[in-house]
Design a protein around this motif. Structure first.
Motif, PDB file in Angstrom:
ATOM      1  N   LEU A 148       0.837  -1.203   0.000  1.00 26.10           N
ATOM      2  CA  LEU A 148       0.000   0.000   0.000  1.00 26.10           C
ATOM      3  C   LEU A 148       0.870   1.252   0.000  1.00 26.10           C
ATOM      4  N   ILE A 149       1.900   1.266   0.851  1.00 28.13           N
ATOM      5  CA  ILE A 149       2.789   2.432   0.890  1.00 28.13           C
ATOM      6  C   ILE A 149       3.470   2.630  -0.461  1.00 28.13           C
ATOM      7  N   GLU A 150       4.009   1.547  -1.020  1.00 23.00           N
ATOM      8  CA  GLU A 150       4.707   1.635  -2.304  1.00 23.00           C
ATOM      9  C   GLU A 150       3.770   2.119  -3.406  1.00 23.00           C
ATOM     10  N   ALA A 151       2.550   1.594  -3.431  1.00 21.37           N
ATOM     11  CA  ALA A 151       1.588   1.986  -4.464  1.00 21.37           C
ATOM     12  C   ALA A 151       1.149   3.438  -4.277  1.00 21.37           C
ATOM     13  N   PHE A 152       0.930   3.835  -3.049  1.00 22.40           N
ATOM     14  CA  PHE A 152       0.509   5.209  -2.768  1.00 22.40           C
ATOM     15  C   PHE A 152       1.594   6.196  -3.194  1.00 22.40           C
ATOM     16  N   VAL A 153       2.835   5.913  -2.815  1.00 24.77           N
ATOM     17  CA  VAL A 153       3.947   6.810  -3.147  1.00 24.77           C
ATOM     18  C   VAL A 153       4.134   6.895  -4.664  1.00 24.77           C
ATOM     19  N   ALA A 154       3.899   5.779  -5.362  1.00 22.36           N
ATOM     20  CA  ALA A 154       4.064   5.761  -6.815  1.00 22.36           C
ATOM     21  C   ALA A 154       2.927   6.458  -7.551  1.00 22.36           C
ATOM     22  N   LYS A 196       7.951   0.124   9.287  1.00 28.30           N
ATOM     23  CA  LYS A 196       8.127   1.432   9.916  1.00 28.30           C
ATOM     24  C   LYS A 196       9.246   2.220   9.233  1.00 28.30           C
ATOM     25  N   GLU A 197      10.290   1.523   8.829  1.00 25.48           N
ATOM     26  CA  GLU A 197      11.389   2.201   8.120  1.00 25.48           C
ATOM     27  C   GLU A 197      10.926   2.696   6.753  1.00 25.48           C
ATOM     28  N   LEU A 198      10.122   1.890   6.069  1.00 28.79           N
ATOM     29  CA  LEU A 198       9.582   2.304   4.773  1.00 28.79           C
ATOM     30  C   LEU A 198       8.710   3.535   4.928  1.00 28.79           C
ATOM     31  N   ALA A 199       7.844   3.546   5.944  1.00 28.65           N
ATOM     32  CA  ALA A 199       6.991   4.711   6.184  1.00 28.65           C
ATOM     33  C   ALA A 199       7.825   5.944   6.521  1.00 28.65           C
ATOM     34  N   ALA A 200       8.853   5.753   7.338  1.00 27.24           N
ATOM     35  CA  ALA A 200       9.708   6.877   7.737  1.00 27.24           C
ATOM     36  C   ALA A 200      10.429   7.492   6.538  1.00 27.24           C
ATOM     37  N   HIS A 245       9.211   7.953   3.762  1.00 26.81           N
ATOM     38  CA  HIS A 245       8.225   8.756   3.029  1.00 26.81           C
ATOM     39  C   HIS A 245       7.386   9.556   4.020  1.00 26.81           C
ATOM     40  N   ALA A 246       8.027  10.071   5.034  1.00 26.04           N
ATOM     41  CA  ALA A 246       7.325  10.744   6.127  1.00 26.04           C
ATOM     42  C   ALA A 246       6.576  11.988   5.666  1.00 26.04           C
ATOM     43  N   ASP A 247       6.905  12.499   4.485  1.00 24.33           N
ATOM     44  CA  ASP A 247       6.198  13.677   3.981  1.00 24.33           C
ATOM     45  C   ASP A 247       4.758  13.358   3.570  1.00 24.33           C
ATOM     46  N   CYS A 248       4.483  12.051   3.294  1.00 28.30           N
ATOM     47  CA  CYS A 248       3.132  11.713   2.837  1.00 28.30           C
ATOM     48  C   CYS A 248       2.550  10.464   3.492  1.00 28.30           C
ATOM     49  N   VAL A 249       3.321   9.797   4.352  1.00 24.19           N
ATOM     50  CA  VAL A 249       2.837   8.596   5.027  1.00 24.19           C
ATOM     51  C   VAL A 249       2.915   8.797   6.538  1.00 24.19           C
ATOM     52  N   VAL A 250       1.814   8.535   7.224  1.00 25.90           N
ATOM     53  CA  VAL A 250       1.720   8.725   8.674  1.00 25.90           C
ATOM     54  C   VAL A 250       1.356   7.394   9.333  1.00 25.90           C
ATOM     55  N   LEU A 251       2.133   6.978  10.321  1.00 22.41           N
ATOM     56  CA  LEU A 251       1.783   5.826  11.154  1.00 22.41           C
ATOM     57  C   LEU A 251       1.308   6.354  12.494  1.00 22.41           C
ATOM     58  N   THR A 252       0.094   5.992  12.879  1.00 18.98           N
ATOM     59  CA  THR A 252      -0.463   6.518  14.129  1.00 18.98           C
ATOM     60  C   THR A 252      -0.108   5.661  15.332  1.00 18.98           C
ATOM     61  N   GLY A 253       0.340   4.409  15.104  1.00 11.57           N
ATOM     62  CA  GLY A 253       0.431   3.447  16.191  1.00 11.57           C
ATOM     63  C   GLY A 253      -0.945   2.849  16.439  1.00 11.57           C
ATOM     64  N   PHE A 254      -1.025   1.975  17.429  1.00 15.70           N
ATOM     65  CA  PHE A 254      -2.300   1.353  17.766  1.00 15.70           C
ATOM     66  C   PHE A 254      -3.185   2.363  18.482  1.00 15.70           C
ATOM     67  N   ILE A 255      -4.372   2.618  17.943  1.00 15.95           N
ATOM     68  CA  ILE A 255      -5.299   3.570  18.549  1.00 15.95           C
ATOM     69  C   ILE A 255      -6.693   2.955  18.607  1.00 15.95           C
ATOM     70  N   LYS A 256      -7.452   3.355  19.598  1.00 13.15           N
ATOM     71  CA  LYS A 256      -8.853   2.956  19.751  1.00 13.15           C
ATOM     72  C   LYS A 256      -9.641   4.183  20.210  1.00 13.15           C
ATOM     73  N   GLY A 257     -10.930   4.030  20.329  1.00 15.53           N
ATOM     74  CA  GLY A 257     -11.752   5.087  20.901  1.00 15.53           C
ATOM     75  C   GLY A 257     -11.743   6.361  20.072  1.00 15.53           C
ATOM     76  N   ALA A 258     -11.728   7.508  20.751  1.00 14.48           N
ATOM     77  CA  ALA A 258     -11.870   8.807  20.094  1.00 14.48           C
ATOM     78  C   ALA A 258     -10.829   9.073  19.005  1.00 14.48           C
ATOM     79  N   PRO A 259      -9.541   8.738  19.227  1.00 18.27           N
ATOM     80  CA  PRO A 259      -8.578   8.985  18.134  1.00 18.27           C
ATOM     81  C   PRO A 259      -8.924   8.227  16.852  1.00 18.27           C
ATOM     82  N   LEU A 260      -9.289   6.950  16.980  1.00 17.56           N
ATOM     83  CA  LEU A 260      -9.652   6.175  15.796  1.00 17.56           C
ATOM     84  C   LEU A 260     -10.954   6.693  15.187  1.00 17.56           C
ATOM     85  N   GLN A 261     -11.892   7.066  16.029  1.00 16.12           N
ATOM     86  CA  GLN A 261     -13.162   7.599  15.542  1.00 16.12           C
ATOM     87  C   GLN A 261     -12.943   8.878  14.746  1.00 16.12           C
TER      88      GLN A 261
END
Length: 370
Positions: free
Chosen positions: A213-219, A246-250, A252-268
């Motif tokens: 997904l990251i590779e396709a999005f960046v391309a 995580k290294e791949l996302a980093a 491309h940090a200008d366009c890819v964001v990793l939130t970590g594991f989230i639940k509740g209000a942040p995910l909502q």
């Protein structure tokens, strides 16, 4: 009825599809007057979590080693013994790995229900020995459980074909009513703008194909338009794959964001303000993350594996060939250019948790009356 639940890592707010399933289902069953206990794996209980009950469901912690190859089988063996002393009317085992203990539970005199959430032996993270154990768990669970629940037609076909179990009960995964968050403080803190990002949700395991997904999005040409990709999740057990992701996302940090594991209000909030949800998996049972995204009215793009081809989606417009990064790149561009009106409307009546709770209780009752 007295019900004891094993196989899940635990509730509340522990990452995983089975965990989300249990967190939604069992409080509803408890609310209907039944005595429900969920046995949790000790290695997933955060420090300071001394919960004994969650929304009417009793919680019991049983030891589990924090080691991928031993965690489930060790914990489940101990959990079955603990459950026997609780004298339940029904022991409900979730997932095929823990179901390897179904014969042991029957030997101890308990009535067993197994929910098959998907053929986990297809997951890329498992080696040959682990895959053999999982296949054995599927076989023994199918043959030794008093009742078997499947969450999709695909899984029902697997059990009928491979193990001759043709009396399975089809009870879907569910989706709760969405809680839409009008504010944008959380996504703003991530550098995201409302309706200007693609979202994906899941564990960092190879079969989720987040690397593709990251590779396709960046391309694609989406980053040039100021669009970002947000992936919510993490690994249960950090490994070479999760680190490489995580290294791949980093990179491309200008366009890819990793939130970590989230639940509740942040995910909502993340789901409320996304424009497109993408699930590129090569393996699923019935993906709760997809149902959640649909409940928020998001446009969707999923791999064309059977588990993702639910009737509420357009199997041509909403899919791409699994594992094909170039096709995914083209599909992302096509989807974004289509400017689908939001919220998109889906009929999710079949996935009501209240209905699923009633179906599950009916199955328990039929077992007890045998």
């Amino acid at each position: 009825m007295k019900i004891v639940v094993i196989g899940t890592r635990g509730i509340p707010d522990i990452q995983g599809g089975v965990e989300t399933h249990c967190q939604e289902l069992f409080p509803r069953i408890a609310a209907k007057g039944h005595d429900v206990t969920v046995i949790r794996r000790s290695c997933y209980i955060p420090a300071g979590d001394h919960l004994k009950e969650y929304k009417g469901v009793k919680l019991v912690n049983v030891y589990a080693p924090r080691k991928k190859s031993l965690e489930a089988i060790t914990h489940t063996f101990l959990a079955v013994i603990r459950a026997r002393f609780m004298n339940p009317d029904v022991l409900h085992i979730h997932a095929i790995g823990p179901a390897i203990m179904a014969p042991f539970a029957r030997l101890l005199g308990m009535k067993v229900v197994m929910t098959h959430h998907g053929p986990d032996y297809d997951r890329g993270k498992w080696g040959r020995l682990a895959k053999t154990v999982l296949k054995t768990g599927e076989k023994w669970g199918a043959r030794c459980s008093n009742r078997v629940i499947v969450i999709s037609h695909v899984i029902a076909d697997i059990l009928a074909t491979k193990h001759g179990r043709k009396d399975t009960a089809l009870i879907f995964n569910g989706v709760p009513a969405p809680v839409k968050i009008p504010f944008t403080e959380y996504i703003t803190s991530l550098g995201l703008k409302s309706r200007r990002y693609v979202v994906a949700v899941g564990r960092f395991v190879p079969e989720k194909n987040f690397h593709q997904l990251i590779e396709a999005f960046v391309a694609s040409d989406l980053p040039a338009q100021g669009v970002k990709l947000a992936i919510a999740g993490d690994a249960d057990h950090p490994d070479a794959y999760s680190q490489s992701l995580k290294e791949l996302a980093a990179s491309h940090a200008d366009c890819v964001v990793l939130t970590g594991f989230i639940k509740g209000a942040p995910l909502q909030e993340l789901l409320t303000h996304a424009r497109l949800f993408c699930l590129p998996s090569s393996h699923e049972g019935l993906p709760i993350s997809l149902l959640e995204a649909m409940s928020y009215g998001l446009d969707t793009l999923v791999s064309d594996i059977p588990a993702n081809l639910i009737p509420e989606l357009d199997h041509k417009a909403d899919t791409f060939p699994v594992g094909d990064s170039e096709a995914l790149c083209r599909a992302l561009t096509r989807k974004w250019a289509s400017d689908c009106p939001l919220p998109r409307s889906y009929d999710l009546t079949a996935y009501s948790w209240d209905h699923i709770a009633c179906q599950t209780i009916e199955l328990y009752s039929s077992l007890i009356s045998d």
